[in-house]
Design a protein around this motif. Structure first.
Motif, mmCIF file in Angstrom:
data_model
loop_
_atom_site.group_PDB
_atom_site.id
_atom_site.type_symbol
_atom_site.label_atom_id
_atom_site.label_comp_id
_atom_site.label_asym_id
_atom_site.label_seq_id
_atom_site.Cartn_x
_atom_site.Cartn_y
_atom_site.Cartn_z
ATOM 1 N N ARG A 1 0.937 -1.118 -0.028
ATOM 2 C CA ARG A 1 -0.051 -0.011 -0.049
ATOM 3 C C ARG A 1 0.965 1.294 -0.127
ATOM 4 O O ARG A 1 0.568 2.265 -0.784
ATOM 5 N N ILE A 2 1.915 1.178 0.684
ATOM 6 C CA ILE A 2 2.923 2.477 0.635
ATOM 7 C C ILE A 2 3.594 2.337 -0.571
ATOM 8 O O ILE A 2 3.449 3.773 -1.087
ATOM 9 N N ASP A 3 3.841 1.368 -1.378
ATOM 10 C CA ASP A 3 4.286 1.703 -2.748
ATOM 11 C C ASP A 3 3.354 2.184 -3.488
ATOM 12 O O ASP A 3 3.805 3.049 -4.496
ATOM 13 N N GLU A 4 2.237 1.895 -3.249
ATOM 14 C CA GLU A 4 1.258 2.127 -4.054
ATOM 15 C C GLU A 4 0.721 3.825 -4.098
ATOM 16 O O GLU A 4 0.921 4.558 -5.064
ATOM 17 N N LEU A 5 1.120 4.412 -2.666
ATOM 18 C CA LEU A 5 0.706 5.637 -2.716
ATOM 19 C C LEU A 5 2.131 6.470 -2.804
ATOM 20 O O LEU A 5 1.905 7.482 -3.711
ATOM 21 N N LEU A 6 3.306 5.949 -2.758
ATOM 22 C CA LEU A 6 4.378 6.515 -3.307
ATOM 23 C C LEU A 6 4.284 6.598 -4.921
ATOM 24 O O LEU A 6 4.752 7.673 -5.532
ATOM 25 N N GLY A 7 3.936 5.717 -5.590
ATOM 26 C CA GLY A 7 3.687 5.689 -6.901
ATOM 27 C C GLY A 7 2.907 6.671 -7.281
ATOM 28 O O GLY A 7 3.017 7.434 -8.286
ATOM 29 N N GLY A 8 1.700 6.863 -6.535
ATOM 30 C CA GLY A 8 0.762 7.979 -6.807
ATOM 31 C C GLY A 8 1.242 9.344 -6.651
ATOM 32 O O GLY A 8 0.913 10.272 -7.696
#
Length: 146
Positions: free
Chosen positions: A77-84
């Motif tokens: 989830r953190i990786d998804e947010l950082l990607g966003g």
């Protein structure tokens, strides 16, 4: 670094000679350029470890200070947010060039009407979600030394 409650110091490149010195700097163990892509930011850790690229720095600090999730699901989830965050940053107007200046009004309108609501709403939902720390880490260009 502030969210990690770590001692740190911002150092700004104010003179061309400082940037040139960074561009010429090599890693002692490999001889590789410290600034692999000839750009900042650069994080220098107390042990001498040097990390470049905004998102790599955010992830590194998260891992080192125990802020990168307690499970694979949380880290994903953190990786998804950082990607966003990276995707959203790509929608923002860049360095002022004649082309960028000519398209600035259109870029700002699209940012306000389309991209800001899409990304800000998603980030706000995650910050308000059960189990969230309510902390969001922002990325900016700087050189910091711990």
């Amino acid at each position: 670094m502030g969210a990690a409650a770590a001692d740190w110091e911002d150092r700004f490149v104010r003179e061309r000679s400082d940037m040139v010195a960074l561009l010429e700097e090599r890693q002692p163990e490999t001889g590789a350029k410290t600034l692999m892509f000839d750009q900042l930011p650069l994080l220098v850790m107390p042990d001498g470890t040097k990390v470049i690229q905004s998102m790599a720095i955010v992830r590194h600090v998260g891992r080192i200070f125990g802020m990168y999730g307690d499970s694979d699901a949380e880290r994903t989830r953190i990786d998804e947010l950082l990607g966003g965050i990276g995707d959203f940053g790509g929608k923002c107007p860049g360095w002022p060039s004649p082309e960028a200046i000519a398209a600035l009004d259109e870029s700002i309108a699209a940012l306000q009407s389309k991209w800001l609501p899409r990304y800000a709403d998603a980030f706000e939902q995650q910050l308000a979600a059960p189990g969230s720390s309510g902390v969001c880490v922002c990325v900016c260009v700087c050189v910091c030394v711990c």
